[in-house]
Motif scaffolding. Structure first.
Motif, PDB file in Angstrom:
ATOM      1  N   LEU A   1      11.520  -9.990   3.414  1.00 14.32           N
ATOM      2  CA  LEU A   1      10.065  -9.835   3.465  1.00 14.32           C
ATOM      3  C   LEU A   1       9.428 -11.211   3.360  1.00 14.32           C
ATOM      4  CD1 LEU A   1      11.197  -7.030   2.428  1.00 14.32           C
ATOM      5  CD2 LEU A   1       8.974  -6.704   1.376  1.00 14.32           C
ATOM      6  N   SER A   2       8.426 -11.443   4.160  1.00 18.64           N
ATOM      7  CA  SER A   2       7.797 -12.765   4.147  1.00 18.64           C
ATOM      8  C   SER A   2       6.302 -12.653   4.410  1.00 18.64           C
ATOM      9  CB  SER A   2       8.445 -13.680   5.198  1.00 18.64           C
ATOM     10  OG  SER A   2       8.305 -13.131   6.496  1.00 18.64           O
ATOM     11  N   GLN A   3       5.607 -13.734   4.147  1.00 19.28           N
ATOM     12  CA  GLN A   3       4.167 -13.850   4.388  1.00 19.28           C
ATOM     13  C   GLN A   3       3.378 -12.727   3.719  1.00 19.28           C
ATOM     14  OE1 GLN A   3       3.918 -13.950   8.690  1.00 19.28           O
ATOM     15  NE2 GLN A   3       4.542 -16.096   8.799  1.00 19.28           N
ATOM     16  N   LEU A   4       3.815 -12.342   2.509  1.00 15.98           N
ATOM     17  CA  LEU A   4       3.105 -11.293   1.791  1.00 15.98           C
ATOM     18  C   LEU A   4       1.764 -11.810   1.278  1.00 15.98           C
ATOM     19  CD1 LEU A   4       5.978  -9.628  -0.308  1.00 15.98           C
ATOM     20  CD2 LEU A   4       4.968  -8.840   1.844  1.00 15.98           C
ATOM     21  N   ALA A   5       0.722 -11.103   1.602  1.00 23.93           N
ATOM     22  CA  ALA A   5      -0.627 -11.472   1.159  1.00 23.93           C
ATOM     23  C   ALA A   5      -1.298 -10.248   0.576  1.00 23.93           C
ATOM     24  CB  ALA A   5      -1.441 -12.014   2.330  1.00 23.93           C
ATOM     25  N   SER A   6      -2.103 -10.450  -0.460  1.00 23.41           N
ATOM     26  CA  SER A   6      -2.724  -9.333  -1.166  1.00 23.41           C
ATOM     27  C   SER A   6      -4.221  -9.548  -1.309  1.00 23.41           C
ATOM     28  CB  SER A   6      -2.083  -9.191  -2.554  1.00 23.41           C
ATOM     29  OG  SER A   6      -2.767  -8.246  -3.342  1.00 23.41           O
ATOM     30  N   THR A   7      -4.941  -8.429  -1.364  1.00 25.37           N
ATOM     31  CA  THR A   7      -6.366  -8.529  -1.682  1.00 25.37           C
ATOM     32  C   THR A   7      -6.494  -9.003  -3.133  1.00 25.37           C
ATOM     33  OG1 THR A   7      -6.390  -6.188  -2.305  1.00 25.37           O
ATOM     34  CG2 THR A   7      -7.030  -6.733  -0.049  1.00 25.37           C
ATOM     35  N   ARG A   8      -7.663  -9.434  -3.531  1.00 27.72           N
ATOM     36  CA  ARG A   8      -7.818 -10.061  -4.843  1.00 27.72           C
ATOM     37  C   ARG A   8      -8.833  -9.326  -5.722  1.00 27.72           C
ATOM     38  NH1 ARG A   8      -7.589 -16.599  -3.487  1.00 27.72           N
ATOM     39  NH2 ARG A   8      -5.559 -16.540  -2.430  1.00 27.72           N
ATOM     40  N   MET A   9      -8.820  -8.045  -5.652  1.00 27.60           N
ATOM     41  CA  MET A   9      -9.718  -7.271  -6.486  1.00 27.60           C
ATOM     42  C   MET A   9      -9.219  -7.309  -7.934  1.00 27.60           C
ATOM     43  SD  MET A   9     -10.991  -3.357  -5.865  1.00 27.60           S
ATOM     44  CE  MET A   9      -9.319  -2.721  -5.819  1.00 27.60           C
ATOM     45  N   ALA A  10     -10.137  -7.488  -8.878  1.00 26.68           N
ATOM     46  CA  ALA A  10      -9.781  -7.516 -10.293  1.00 26.68           C
ATOM     47  C   ALA A  10      -9.325  -6.127 -10.721  1.00 26.68           C
ATOM     48  CB  ALA A  10     -10.975  -7.963 -11.131  1.00 26.68           C
ATOM     49  N   CYS A  11      -8.147  -6.049 -11.340  1.00 22.73           N
ATOM     50  CA  CYS A  11      -7.565  -4.768 -11.712  1.00 22.73           C
ATOM     51  C   CYS A  11      -7.162  -4.781 -13.190  1.00 22.73           C
ATOM     52  CB  CYS A  11      -6.348  -4.476 -10.847  1.00 22.73           C
ATOM     53  SG  CYS A  11      -6.699  -4.450  -9.074  1.00 22.73           S
ATOM     54  N   PRO A  12      -7.090  -3.621 -13.818  1.00 24.53           N
ATOM     55  CA  PRO A  12      -6.752  -3.550 -15.243  1.00 24.53           C
ATOM     56  C   PRO A  12      -5.360  -4.082 -15.573  1.00 24.53           C
ATOM     57  CG  PRO A  12      -7.723  -1.490 -14.489  1.00 24.53           C
ATOM     58  CD  PRO A  12      -7.432  -2.304 -13.269  1.00 24.53           C
ATOM     59  N   ASP A  13      -4.405  -3.924 -14.660  1.00 24.03           N
ATOM     60  CA  ASP A  13      -3.024  -4.309 -14.954  1.00 24.03           C
ATOM     61  C   ASP A  13      -2.515  -5.276 -13.885  1.00 24.03           C
ATOM     62  OD1 ASP A  13      -0.507  -4.523 -15.959  1.00 24.03           O
ATOM     63  OD2 ASP A  13       0.071  -2.425 -15.664  1.00 24.03           O
ATOM     64  N   MET A  14      -3.023  -6.487 -13.946  1.00 26.68           N
ATOM     65  CA  MET A  14      -2.633  -7.483 -12.949  1.00 26.68           C
ATOM     66  C   MET A  14      -1.187  -7.937 -13.129  1.00 26.68           C
ATOM     67  SD  MET A  14      -5.151  -7.808 -10.913  1.00 26.68           S
ATOM     68  CE  MET A  14      -4.578  -9.237  -9.992  1.00 26.68           C
ATOM     69  N   ASP A  15      -0.675  -7.895 -14.374  1.00 21.11           N
ATOM     70  CA  ASP A  15       0.700  -8.328 -14.618  1.00 21.11           C
ATOM     71  C   ASP A  15       1.700  -7.460 -13.847  1.00 21.11           C
ATOM     72  OD1 ASP A  15      -0.157 -10.338 -16.270  1.00 21.11           O
ATOM     73  OD2 ASP A  15       0.163  -9.218 -18.131  1.00 21.11           O
ATOM     74  N   SER A  16       1.467  -6.142 -13.868  1.00 21.77           N
ATOM     75  CA  SER A  16       2.362  -5.231 -13.158  1.00 21.77           C
ATOM     76  C   SER A  16       2.285  -5.463 -11.658  1.00 21.77           C
ATOM     77  CB  SER A  16       2.009  -3.774 -13.478  1.00 21.77           C
ATOM     78  OG  SER A  16       2.246  -3.499 -14.843  1.00 21.77           O
TER      79      SER A  16
END
Length: 256
Positions: free
Chosen positions: A200-215
């Protein structure tokens, strides 16, 4: 002489009885150790087919059998139902390990003979259905591929994930991978290689603030490390080398 004959006769009775007892013991051991559908087949997974219906064109059927002996059954009466009828519960095996009986809400709802990649719906008293439609009572095991299936995250680095919305999909269109890491959406690309190797490569994620960012970060980090996978029944394991699985997913057919 008569006394000797009596002794010999009694000895013969003891010997015959002993041989019979040994034979019965061996037969019993054979019965309990012989391979059967329960012990020798990879029976867990999803089975699909269209079963006969008395007053409709057919019953579109999809059933998932799980290793913990639970099941999920979706039945759609064609030209009658708008949505499938869903039943869930447990199933039990007969003593021979060849037939399962579905139990839902305390009631037995159906029995199936378990074969190689096949379930055969049984009739009254667990008997095979005969007649012109006999061959139409079969459900065939769905051969699940890593691509085109929605995989729901159930375990991450050995820890169970409960009530998670995290999932992953591998699409053959442009070899695109996408999903949700629990709150944010992500996407990227993947490459399948020989021997169930994957990258898997070039993984990109949205950046919405979430309660459990560590997970979320742990999930995305694990996906970036994956280099091989395995599928058994409806379970997908994503691994790195020969280490313990980084993540465990279950095929999710509730959303098409």
């Amino acid at each position: 002489m008569q006394k000797l004959n009596t002794i010999i006769f009694l000895l013969l009775i003891v010997i015959v009885a002993g041989c019979k007892s040994t034979q019965q013991t061996r037969e019993k051991e054979t019965l309990t150790t012989t391979d059967n559908s329960k012990t020798s087949l990879d029976w867990d997974g999803v089975y699909v087919g269209t079963l006969p219906c008395a007053d409709c064109p057919g019953i579109a059927t999809e059933m998932e059998l799980n290793k913990d002996q639970t099941f999920s059954l979706r039945e759609t009466y064609m030209e009658r139902d708008v949505a499938p009828r869903v039943s869930e519960g447990t199933f039990s095996w007969n003593k021979q390990g060849s037939t399962i009986t579905l139990n839902s809400n305390g009631k037995e709802i159906a029995s199936y003979l378990v074969g190689e990649n096949t379930l055969i719906r049984l009739g009254m008293k667990g008997k095979r259905i005969t007649g012109a439609l006999a061959d139409h009572y079969n459900l065939e095991k769905k051969q699940i591929k890593i691509t085109g299936t929605r995989w729901k995250l159930t375990e991450l680095r050995g820890q169970k994930v409960n009530h998670s919305s995290a999932f992953i999909v591998f699409s053959t269109e442009n070899n695109r991978v996408y999903g949700n890491s629990g709150c944010n959406n992500f996407s990227g690309s993947f490459e399948l290689k020989k021997g169930n190797q994957i990258g898997l490569s070039q993984l990109a994620s949205t950046r919405m603030a979430c309660p459990d960012m560590d997970s979320e970060q742990a999930f995305l980090s694990a996906m970036g490390m994956v280099d091989n996978y395995s599928i058994s029944g409806g379970t997908l394991l994503m691994n790195k080398a020969r280490m313990a699985p980084l993540a465990r997913f279950e095929a999710d057919f509730s959303e098409k």
